[in-house]
Enzyme design. Structure first.
Site, PDB file in Angstrom:
ATOM      1  N   LYS A  23      65.312 -98.353 -41.128  1.00 46.26           N
ATOM      2  CA  LYS A  23      65.806 -97.021 -40.759  1.00 46.26           C
ATOM      3  C   LYS A  23      67.321 -96.939 -40.953  1.00 46.26           C
ATOM      4  O   LYS A  23      67.818 -95.982 -41.536  1.00 46.26           O
ATOM      5  CB  LYS A  23      65.416 -96.740 -39.295  1.00 46.26           C
ATOM      6  CG  LYS A  23      65.837 -95.374 -38.791  1.00 46.26           C
ATOM      7  CD  LYS A  23      64.942 -94.897 -37.657  1.00 46.26           C
ATOM      8  CE  LYS A  23      65.313 -95.492 -36.310  1.00 46.26           C
ATOM      9  NZ  LYS A  23      66.606 -95.001 -35.795  1.00 46.26           N
ATOM     10  N   SER A  24      68.044 -97.938 -40.474  1.00 43.31           N
ATOM     11  CA  SER A  24      69.511 -97.894 -40.589  1.00 43.31           C
ATOM     12  C   SER A  24      69.940 -97.831 -42.052  1.00 43.31           C
ATOM     13  O   SER A  24      70.836 -97.062 -42.426  1.00 43.31           O
ATOM     14  CB  SER A  24      70.132 -99.153 -39.967  1.00 43.31           C
ATOM     15  OG  SER A  24      69.919 -99.165 -38.590  1.00 43.31           O
ATOM     16  N   ARG A 123      72.983 -87.561 -25.014  1.00 40.86           N
ATOM     17  CA  ARG A 123      73.627 -88.842 -25.388  1.00 40.86           C
ATOM     18  C   ARG A 123      75.102 -88.630 -25.741  1.00 40.86           C
ATOM     19  O   ARG A 123      75.469 -87.599 -26.314  1.00 40.86           O
ATOM     20  CB  ARG A 123      72.862 -89.480 -26.555  1.00 40.86           C
ATOM     21  CG  ARG A 123      71.435 -89.824 -26.145  1.00 40.86           C
ATOM     22  CD  ARG A 123      70.656 -90.457 -27.273  1.00 40.86           C
ATOM     23  NE  ARG A 123      71.180 -91.769 -27.616  1.00 40.86           N
ATOM     24  CZ  ARG A 123      70.763 -92.462 -28.675  1.00 40.86           C
ATOM     25  NH1 ARG A 123      69.850 -91.959 -29.477  1.00 40.86           N
ATOM     26  NH2 ARG A 123      71.271 -93.651 -28.917  1.00 40.86           N
ATOM     27  N   SER A 168      79.025-100.960 -30.882  1.00 38.35           N
ATOM     28  CA  SER A 168      78.195 -99.954 -31.549  1.00 38.35           C
ATOM     29  C   SER A 168      78.450 -99.876 -33.038  1.00 38.35           C
ATOM     30  O   SER A 168      79.564 -99.565 -33.487  1.00 38.35           O
ATOM     31  CB  SER A 168      78.451 -98.580 -30.920  1.00 38.35           C
ATOM     32  OG  SER A 168      77.907 -97.574 -31.741  1.00 38.35           O
ATOM     33  N   ASP A 316      67.787-103.231 -30.378  1.00 42.66           N
ATOM     34  CA  ASP A 316      66.610-102.347 -30.393  1.00 42.66           C
ATOM     35  C   ASP A 316      65.312-103.093 -30.080  1.00 42.66           C
ATOM     36  O   ASP A 316      64.272-102.474 -29.867  1.00 42.66           O
ATOM     37  CB  ASP A 316      66.489-101.649 -31.758  1.00 42.66           C
ATOM     38  CG  ASP A 316      67.614-100.641 -31.968  1.00 42.66           C
ATOM     39  OD1 ASP A 316      68.226-100.200 -30.972  1.00 42.66           O
ATOM     40  OD2 ASP A 316      67.879-100.291 -33.134  1.00 42.66           O
ATOM     41  N   ARG A 389      60.474 -96.593 -29.350  1.00 34.87           N
ATOM     42  CA  ARG A 389      60.354 -98.056 -29.174  1.00 34.87           C
ATOM     43  C   ARG A 389      59.642 -98.408 -27.863  1.00 34.87           C
ATOM     44  O   ARG A 389      58.982 -99.434 -27.766  1.00 34.87           O
ATOM     45  CB  ARG A 389      61.722 -98.724 -29.273  1.00 34.87           C
ATOM     46  CG  ARG A 389      62.370 -98.465 -30.630  1.00 34.87           C
ATOM     47  CD  ARG A 389      63.372 -99.495 -31.059  1.00 34.87           C
ATOM     48  NE  ARG A 389      64.140 -98.972 -32.190  1.00 34.87           N
ATOM     49  CZ  ARG A 389      63.744 -99.006 -33.458  1.00 34.87           C
ATOM     50  NH1 ARG A 389      62.593 -99.552 -33.781  1.00 34.87           N
ATOM     51  NH2 ARG A 389      64.490 -98.501 -34.422  1.00 34.87           N
TER      52      ARG A 389
HETATM   53  C1  S3P Z   1      72.082 -98.141 -35.326  1.00 32.90           C
HETATM   54  C2  S3P Z   1      72.879 -98.779 -34.410  1.00 32.90           C
HETATM   55  C3  S3P Z   1      72.454 -99.084 -33.040  1.00 32.90           C
HETATM   56  C4  S3P Z   1      70.948 -99.022 -32.899  1.00 32.90           C
HETATM   57  C5  S3P Z   1      70.366 -97.808 -33.542  1.00 32.90           C
HETATM   58  C6  S3P Z   1      70.691 -97.760 -35.021  1.00 32.90           C
HETATM   59  C7  S3P Z   1      72.619 -97.859 -36.661  1.00 32.90           C
HETATM   60  O1  S3P Z   1      73.016 -98.128 -32.167  1.00 32.90           O
HETATM   61  O2  S3P Z   1      70.572 -99.079 -31.550  1.00 32.90           O
HETATM   62  O3  S3P Z   1      68.957 -97.793 -33.400  1.00 32.90           O
HETATM   63  O4  S3P Z   1      71.843 -97.519 -37.577  1.00 32.90           O
HETATM   64  O5  S3P Z   1      73.836 -97.975 -36.821  1.00 32.90           O
HETATM   65  P1  S3P Z   1      74.511 -98.297 -31.563  1.00 32.90           P
HETATM   66  O6  S3P Z   1      75.476 -98.170 -32.652  1.00 32.90           O
HETATM   67  O7  S3P Z   1      74.621 -97.165 -30.571  1.00 32.90           O
HETATM   68  O8  S3P Z   1      74.521 -99.637 -30.909  1.00 32.90           O
END
Ligand code: S3P
Length: 430
Positions: A23-24, A123, A168, A316, A389
């Site tokens: 996904k990322s 959020r 993050s 995650d 999740r």
């Molecule tokens: C992500 C970063 C993480 C993760 C999220 C996807 C990303 O979040 O929990 O599911 O794609 O950069 P944070 O950056 O808030 O830690």
């Protein structure tokens, strides 16, 4: 609402699976492909509700994105070809779309308004709005731009030297994407390394980016060059099936072509430390991302301590790690995971409450949880709290419960893994 009652299985988890694309990485491929000049083909792109939000956001900005069955093609003409959207942009439930797009929108010289679903609206966005405002972006929204809906007027950014106050990758990425458009150099420093897909892909697309794990520098890159991306399988999706094999006695399961980027493989380290057998084969690297086949063989599990630098490498996966810990001998302690409280839902509470309701013994703490194993999961009713999740973790828990697990709503699973139940069925009923 889509309630689902899942009956336990009597046979081990076996066979092999190819989980959907990461996904990322999928989000980032759309972003950089839409900003680049030339044609970018993305294969094994994750088609899901979250990634659709990023595709639609760029379409509203004028990007030409073609969807085929197994791939996505972006005909990019550089950022100058993008334009002010006529309508507000909808980020849905997607935190990654929201945070990363705000970085891009801060750099583009026009006005945009954006909103999310009720969960995303709660959020925090100030974590990206604050540094992007220092760079020169103009934001307005509730509580000084801390929450969606947000109005953004971008353009004329300046480089910044920014030490991340939170662990993050989304914040790091938003600042780096803003840095693509900023005058001078933007430097991001992180105490604890988080996933590095943005840096890796920016490099592949020809951005002027340098640095190490904790220190990244990007200089205004007038143009990115279109680059094909093959998206590895998502280790965060694979984690549900890794956990299934780790908790159902007699199991052995292989997951093919899973992303093995070091900044994401905390789950592999945890599984090994807890006592499961994990082996990795056919390792390859493409576009700076490593992937390979992971085989998990069931072995008795033991409780461990999970804290410090490993946390962002498995952030995650903590709900499903907590499930594994309920089946481990002794206590598992999770610390330094306060960020979980700010995810799609408060995942410390959702994990503890969801699993306790079906027989686990988990005490939530400010920054993690204490899981006392080994518990017999009795089954019963549990809430997913519209968090994909949590819903998938509860579905995996049902494999070993004594009675049915009834999940109030599994519709959120489409956010990251639309084929989840077909895959669960494949490895448990074949
Ligand atoms: C992500 C970063 C993480 C993760 C999220 C996807 C990303 O979040 O929990 O599911 O794609 O950069 P944070 O950056 O808030 O830690």
């Amino acid at each position: 609402m889509k309630e689902m009652a899942l009956a336990p299985v009597s046979s081990p988890v076996t066979g092999e699976l190819q989980v959907p694309g990461d996904k990322s990485i999928s989000h980032r491929a759309i972003i950089l492909g839409s900003l680049a000049a030339g044609t970018t083909t993305i294969t094994q792109f994750l088609i899901s509700e979250d990634t659709r939000r990023t595709v639609e956001a760029f379409r509203q900005l004028g990007a030409e994105i073609e969807e085929n069955e197994a791939s996505l093609k972006i005909h990019g003409h550089g950022p100058k070809a993008l334009h002010e959207p006529e309508e507000p942009i909808y980020f849905g439930n997607s935190g990654t779309t929201a945070r990363l797009m705000l970085g891009v929108l801060a750099g583009l010289p026009f006005f945009t308004s954006a909103y999310g679903d009720p969960h995303l609206t709660r959020r925090p966005m100030d974590r990206v709005v604050d540094p992007l405002s220092v760079m020169g972006g103009n934001f307005d929204g509730r509580n000084n731009g801390s929450y969606l809906p947000l109005a953004v007027r971008g353009g004329n950014l300046n480089g910044i030297h920014y030490k991340l106050p939170v662990k993050s990758a989304q914040v790091k990425s938003a600042v780096l994407l803003g840095g693509l458009f900023a005058e001078g150099t933007t430097e991001v420093i992180e105490d604890t390394p988080s996933r590095n897909h943005t840096e890796t892909m920016l490099q592949a697309f020809g951005a002027d980016i340098t640095g190490s794990d904790r220190h990244i520098r990007i200089t205004n890159s007038k143009s990115l060059t279109a680059t094909d991306v093959t998206v590895p399988g998502d280790i965060s999706s694979a984690a549900f099936f890794m956990a299934a094999a780790a908790i159902v006695p007699g199991s052995e399961l292989t997951l093919r072509r899973v992303g093995l980027n070091d900044s994401r493989t905390g789950i592999v380290d945890v599984l090994s430390e807890m006592g499961a057998r994990v082996s990795i084969a056919n390792k390859q690297t493409a576009g700076g991302e490593t992937f390979g086949d992971i085989t998990i063989t069931h072995r008795p599990l033991k409780g461990i301590v999970i804290e410090g630098e490993i946390i962002p490498r498995l952030i995650d996966e903590i709900p499903v790690i907590a499930l594994m810990a309920t089946q481990a001998e002794g206590e598992t302690l999770i610390h330094d995971a306060e960020e979980l409280r700010l995810k799609e839902t408060d995942r410390i509470l959702a994990t503890a409450d969801g699993l306790n309701r079906i027989g686990a013994n988990i005490e939530p703490t400010d920054d993690g949880m204490i899981i006392k194993g080994k518990s017999i999961l009795t089954g019963g009713q549990a809430e997913a709290r519209h968090d994909h999740r949590i819903a998938m973790m509860l579905a995996v828990a049902s494999l070993i419960a004594k009675q049915k697990v009834i999940i109030d709503d599994v519709s959120s699973i489409a956010i990251s893994y639309p084929d989840f139940f077909q895959h669960l069925h494949k490895i448990t009923r074949e």
